[in-house]
Design a protein around this motif. Structure first.
Motif, PDB file in Angstrom:
ATOM      1  N   VAL A  87      11.430  11.266  -7.162  1.00 38.87           N
ATOM      2  CA  VAL A  87      11.425   9.800  -7.100  1.00 38.87           C
ATOM      3  C   VAL A  87       9.985   9.312  -7.239  1.00 38.87           C
ATOM      4  O   VAL A  87       9.069   9.915  -6.683  1.00 38.87           O
ATOM      5  N   LYS A  88       9.815   8.246  -8.015  1.00 39.32           N
ATOM      6  CA  LYS A  88       8.462   7.704  -8.172  1.00 39.32           C
ATOM      7  C   LYS A  88       8.337   6.361  -7.467  1.00 39.32           C
ATOM      8  O   LYS A  88       9.089   5.431  -7.747  1.00 39.32           O
ATOM      9  N   ILE A  89       7.345   6.276  -6.563  1.00 44.66           N
ATOM     10  CA  ILE A  89       7.063   5.026  -5.862  1.00 44.66           C
ATOM     11  C   ILE A  89       5.628   4.645  -6.210  1.00 44.66           C
ATOM     12  O   ILE A  89       4.710   5.422  -5.966  1.00 44.66           O
ATOM     13  N   HIS A  90       5.453   3.468  -6.771  1.00 41.61           N
ATOM     14  CA  HIS A  90       4.096   3.053  -7.160  1.00 41.61           C
ATOM     15  C   HIS A  90       3.439   2.205  -6.091  1.00 41.61           C
ATOM     16  O   HIS A  90       2.227   2.229  -5.934  1.00 41.61           O
ATOM     17  N   ASP A  91       4.236   1.438  -5.362  1.00 41.96           N
ATOM     18  CA  ASP A  91       3.635   0.562  -4.350  1.00 41.96           C
ATOM     19  C   ASP A  91       4.563   0.428  -3.146  1.00 41.96           C
ATOM     20  O   ASP A  91       5.543  -0.314  -3.161  1.00 41.96           O
ATOM     21  N   TRP A  92       4.218   1.156  -2.096  1.00 38.33           N
ATOM     22  CA  TRP A  92       5.057   1.139  -0.888  1.00 38.33           C
ATOM     23  C   TRP A  92       5.092  -0.245  -0.252  1.00 38.33           C
ATOM     24  O   TRP A  92       6.031  -0.585   0.449  1.00 38.33           O
ATOM     25  N   GLY A 143       4.741   4.444   3.858  1.00 43.88           N
ATOM     26  CA  GLY A 143       4.518   3.017   4.121  1.00 43.88           C
ATOM     27  C   GLY A 143       4.857   2.618   5.546  1.00 43.88           C
ATOM     28  O   GLY A 143       5.768   3.180   6.157  1.00 43.88           O
ATOM     29  N   VAL A 144       4.133   1.629   6.075  1.00 48.62           N
ATOM     30  CA  VAL A 144       4.379   1.173   7.446  1.00 48.62           C
ATOM     31  C   VAL A 144       5.754   0.503   7.569  1.00 48.62           C
ATOM     32  O   VAL A 144       6.515   0.794   8.499  1.00 48.62           O
ATOM     33  N   PHE A 147      14.711  -1.454  -4.004  1.00 44.06           N
ATOM     34  CA  PHE A 147      13.322  -0.980  -4.036  1.00 44.06           C
ATOM     35  C   PHE A 147      13.185   0.228  -4.967  1.00 44.06           C
ATOM     36  O   PHE A 147      12.331   0.260  -5.847  1.00 44.06           O
ATOM     37  N   LEU A 148      14.061   1.205  -4.797  1.00 44.87           N
ATOM     38  CA  LEU A 148      13.973   2.424  -5.622  1.00 44.87           C
ATOM     39  C   LEU A 148      14.186   2.086  -7.096  1.00 44.87           C
ATOM     40  O   LEU A 148      13.485   2.598  -7.967  1.00 44.87           O
ATOM     41  N   LEU A 149      15.147   1.225  -7.362  1.00 47.81           N
ATOM     42  CA  LEU A 149      15.460   0.911  -8.759  1.00 47.81           C
ATOM     43  C   LEU A 149      14.353   0.087  -9.400  1.00 47.81           C
ATOM     44  O   LEU A 149      14.086   0.225 -10.600  1.00 47.81           O
ATOM     45  N   GLU A 150      13.702  -0.749  -8.612  1.00 46.05           N
ATOM     46  CA  GLU A 150      12.648  -1.591  -9.172  1.00 46.05           C
ATOM     47  C   GLU A 150      11.320  -0.851  -9.331  1.00 46.05           C
ATOM     48  O   GLU A 150      10.483  -1.241 -10.137  1.00 46.05           O
ATOM     49  N   GLN A 151      11.124   0.199  -8.533  1.00 43.86           N
ATOM     50  CA  GLN A 151       9.834   0.884  -8.582  1.00 43.86           C
ATOM     51  C   GLN A 151       9.598   1.633  -9.890  1.00 43.86           C
ATOM     52  O   GLN A 151       8.480   1.660 -10.392  1.00 43.86           O
ATOM     53  N   ASP A 152      10.642   2.250 -10.448  1.00 41.28           N
ATOM     54  CA  ASP A 152      10.423   3.053 -11.652  1.00 41.28           C
ATOM     55  C   ASP A 152      11.761   3.285 -12.348  1.00 41.28           C
ATOM     56  O   ASP A 152      12.727   3.654 -11.694  1.00 41.28           O
TER      57      ASP A 152
END
Ligand code: FE2
Ligand code: FE2
Lengths: 543, 331
Positions: A47-52, A129-130, A251-256
């Motif tokens: 999974v790719k997360i660019h901005d937590w 992420g917090v 969130f997951l779908l929008e991140q990448d």
């Protein structure tokens, strides 16, 4: 800090600002240790997360607000639980058949809350992420609450009815409890992203209402104030958890865009696994509740076909499709409850709750609810078994069924278009054959065979001789493998399971409450007749 | 609806759950016992965790500490979710009254600029220390074994978020809710020389794998140094110059620390008494982390306490050593 700022009156903060100030910025970019050494588990799933920070915490609860809000709920709940215990509320239920459903609950579900607590706890440690960490901690704590309140309410029942007194022990050992156990262990042993898609989205968001609504109305309808109270108290936690489920998916779908196929795969898998787990409710709703609220097929129509349909239409803009195996669940909805109850009835001496054949009145209800399937396929079977009971030669199945390598249900389901043919699938892996109950489960096995070959299949284990207590000698002349396997599982042979009529629960119920143990069949014992007609009783005493 | 029952015939089949009867005998169980003992799964695990394939999902081998019975590690506070949340809610009510009192009278904003700057410099950055403690405590509850230890560790995780937010509120009471002090405190925590040694060790705990070692490092050693130093010694120094406004807010932190220490002490004492190996491990961890952490506090102690810093640190260390000795450790 500047002197002039100090003379102005303090700024009034909105809840949102207050939350942001107290929460965001608590974390920091580490510099003495590498980030990947601190958060070790977030990359292996791909999974790719660019901005937590894009993850908006849906709860926006500061810890003090959480304590107060939850503390107040606990105060109210325990006041009810105390009163329930003082007034022997366990005897207010319709009859002791209802309690057989509660046995499945404490033995099979309560430990799932605990496993869920652990799963979210791992996320609370491992997400960088917090915002997501705090959301996961609060849910972890909530799940601990659910396990705790269930234990505290059901413990009153456990004192007066059989088969509920060894729930943690049974959960780890009883053959059909590996259905829920393997479900949650599968989720927790996955990576953190698969876990949160599985539990927060597929289970909590898509399927939880299906479990909650019929279960709670069934409890209310059958006089179980304890379950109703912890259930409704948990529902406001559940509302938060569902919000987390939908937030996390977006969130997951929008991140990448690369996350989309992964998320789709997990939705397909966990929808199917969740469906198989929850269809245990089908037997409860259609067979175990003395007063029924709705039939399983009706619940599936409302809570999945309608609600789920709208949800997946909404997610289409992300490229997400409805779960791959949803059509099978719809094709099966007229069959699963009857097929499951038939299997449990057949092996009733090897389960930890009592079973019975549906009464005429109950069968009439099922004919009405299942016009296409019940009279054609299942009524004849029950009528035949009734005739065997009447003849004193009741039907019993002495062998335990083959289990599915994935969902661990007995392979009792039939082909979608053909309710007379068992659905059986096979996969080869490293020269061995593995059996699954359906295309849904076979998909899951074939995707990750290296995981599912490790499944601890209780029936295999029993037949391989791995389920005996220490000191049992399988070579002894009087060795009874089934009896010993039951003892290993924590089931008291001849007491916890078997026929409901004549069981300790049914007999105690009539002695203690003077009410029939089966409201559809009339009294089993004199204890009921005695008080129903006091003149009768005194006449007998004086004679 | 009340049900008529023939009370003379009604005798419970069992007075408590089987697992509780085997531990505590045939007597009614407390709610703490019901919620805690033997709850976590221990057998017949199905899959190898993808994140730790060498071990089971719940596995006692994630620490070098060995216990015959992990449920020997009892919590003397007997917390379960219900009495935990109602206790904290009640305490928070009292804290809120104090916060309100301080805010209405501008007690922190009314302090001299030097004092306010000192509080922002020496106290507010601890919100990040608490967030680090939250991470470490979450590590204990996520990988620990047995509900007896992991359940209070989960509550401690929540507590640490609460403490981080309480300390943040001290900042907001100083900056009039602008958040400037929080921003300043973060810059101090990540960049100022006074705080780097402590942050270095907090990050070292983040990569420490043995959950029991993390428990010792964070909850026994680091907290035993940080809490008395900041919320007693430095707090007292500030109060001596500027009155007790800050103390009225640190008081909740110290009370929480003292309450929590009862649990920590019970755990350490029981684990150390279990075996010579445990005792040696625990003693070693206390020494290692004490020797790492102690020097990290010198710069900030000197800034806040000047020439009294050495005495304060010596007193704090002596108290930690005495506590460890009382728990059966050789330090
Ligand atoms: Fe839950
Ligand atoms: Fe299956």
């Amino acid at each position: 800090m500047a002197a002039e700022g100090n003379s102005k009156p303090a700024k009034k903060l909105s809840l949102k600002e207050n939350y942001a100030l107290l929460t965001r910025g608590l974390g920091w970019e580490p510099s003495y240790e590498k980030k990947e050494d601190i958060f070790r588990y977030i990359s292996f799933e791909g999974v790719k997360i660019h901005d937590w920070d894009k993850w908006e915490d849906p709860f926006r609860l500061t810890m003090d607000a959480y304590w107060k809000y939850q503390g107040e709920k606990e105060r109210k709940l325990y006041a009810i639980v105390d009163a329930f215990q003082q007034h022997n509320g366990q005897f207010n239920v319709t009859d002791a058949r209802y309690v057989q459903a509660l046995k499945l609950f404490i033995n099979g579900i309560t430990e799932l809350e605990y496993d869920s607590h652990r799963g979210f706890n791992i996320l609370a440690r491992e997400f960088p992420g917090v915002g997501p960490r705090i959301a996961a901690q609060m849910q972890s704590l909530d799940e601990l609450r659910h396990a705790t309140t269930q234990i505290h309410t059901i413990s009153q029942y456990a004192k007066y009815f059989t088969g509920m007194n060894e729930f943690p022990y049974q959960f780890d050992r009883v053959w059909y409890l590996s259905i829920p156990k393997s479900f949650f262990e599968d989720a927790v042993t996955s990576g953190p992203f698969e876990f949160i898609v599985a539990i927060s989205f597929a289970f909590e968001y898509v399927l939880t209402n299906l479990a909650f609504m019929p279960w709670m109305s069934g409890a209310a309808f059958n006089g179980d104030m304890a379950t109703v109270s912890f259930g409704f108290s948990a529902q406001s936690d559940e509302a938060r958890h569902m919000t987390l489920g939908i937030e996390v998916i977006k969130f997951l779908l929008e991140q990448d865009p690369g996350n989309v196929p992964l998320v789709q795969k997990w939705i397909d898998k966990w929808f199917w696994r969740g469906y198989r787990l929850l269809s245990l409710l089908a037997t409860m709703m259609d067979y175990m509740l003395p007063k029924r609220v709705m039939a399983w097929n009706e619940a599936w129509e409302i809570y999945y076909e309608q609600n789920g349909g709208a949800l997946f239409a909404d997610l289409a803009r992300y490229g997400i499709k409805p779960p791959k195996r949803a059509p099978e669940t719809i094709a099966e909805k007229g069959h699963v409850a009857h097929q499951m109850w038939s299997v449990f009835y057949g092996v009733r001496d090897a389960v930890g709750f009592q079973t019975w054949l549906p009464s005429d009145e109950e069968m009439a209800w099922m004919s009405e609810k299942y016009p296409d399937t019940f009279d054609k396929y299942y009524r004849p079977r029950y009528e035949y078994w009734k005739s065997l009971e009447a003849a004193g030669t009741p039907f019993k199945n002495a062998t335990l069924p083959q289990l599915c390598q994935v969902c661990q249900w007995p392979c009792l389901f039939t082909e979608s278009g053909d309710p007379t043919t068992l659905s059986l699938r096979e996969s080869e892996y490293q020269g061995q054959t593995f059996h699954t109950c359906s295309d849904g489960c076979k998909d899951i096995f074939d995707d990750t065979p290296e995981k599912y070959v490790h499944a601890w299949l209780p029936v295999h284990q029993i037949y391989q001789g791995n389920c005996f207590l220490p000191g049992v000698d399988p070579t002894a002349p009087d060795f009874n493998p089934m009896y010993e396997a039951l003892r290993y599982m924590g089931i008291k042979p001849g007491i916890d399971g078997g026929d409901y009529k004549g069981s300790a629960d049914a007999t105690n119920w009539e002695n203690w409450t003077s009410r029939p143990a089966n409201i559809h069949e009339g009294a089993y014992t004199d204890a009921v007749r005695d008080t129903a007609n006091p003149a009768d009783a005194s006449a007998r005493k004086t004679s | 609806m009340t049900v008529e029952i023939r009370t003379k015939g009604v005798k419970p089949l069992a007075i408590s759950f089987g697992h509780l009867q085997r531990r505590f005998g045939d007597k009614p169980a407390t709610r703490y016992q019901e919620a805690t003992f033997d709850i976590q799964s221990t057998a017949n695990f199905h899959y190898k965790p993808l994140w730790d394939p060498e071990r089971e999902m719940f596995d006692a081998r994630r620490t070098a500490i060995v216990m015959k019975d992990w449920y020997a590690l009892k919590d003397p506070r007997q917390f379960y979710y219900g009495n935990y949340t109602t206790t904290r809610a009640k305490q928070q009510d009292a804290i809120d009254r104090t916060l309100d009192f301080v805010e209405k009278r501008d007690l922190l904003r009314g302090l001299s600029q030097d004092t306010r700057e000192l509080i922002v410099h020496a106290i507010v950055p601890l919100r990040h220390y608490e967030w680090g403690a939250n991470t470490n405590s979450a590590h204990v509850s996520a990988y620990g074994f047995g509900t007896a230890i992991t359940s209070p560790a989960m509550m401690n995780t929540a507590d640490r978020l609460g403490m981080a937010q309480h300390i943040s509120r001290i900042g907001l009471l100083i900056d009039g809710n602008s958040g400037d002090s929080l921003q300043a405190a973060q810059a101090l925590w990540t960049d100022h020389a006074d705080w780097q040694p402590l942050r270095r060790e907090v990050e070292r705990m983040f990569v420490t794998r043995d959950w029991f070692e993390v428990f010792v490092a964070q909850l026994l050693v680091a907290d035993a140094l940080v809490y008395p130093l900041f919320f007693q010694q430095i707090d007292a120094a500030i109060a001596g110059d500027s009155g007790s406004a800050l103390s009225s807010l640190s008081d909740a932190l110290m009370r929480w620390y003292e309450e929590t220490a009862k649990w920590i002490d019970a755990v350490i004492k029981t684990a150390a008494a279990e075996s010579a190996d445990n005792k040696a491990l625990l003693s070693g961890w206390v020494q290692t982390w004490r020797d790492r952490l102690l020097p990290t506090l010198t710069p900030i102690a000197q800034r806040a306490l000047g020439n009294k810093a050495d005495d304060a640190l010596a007193a704090t260390t002596a108290a930690l050593n005495a506590r460890a000795a009382k728990l059966g450790l050789a330090v």
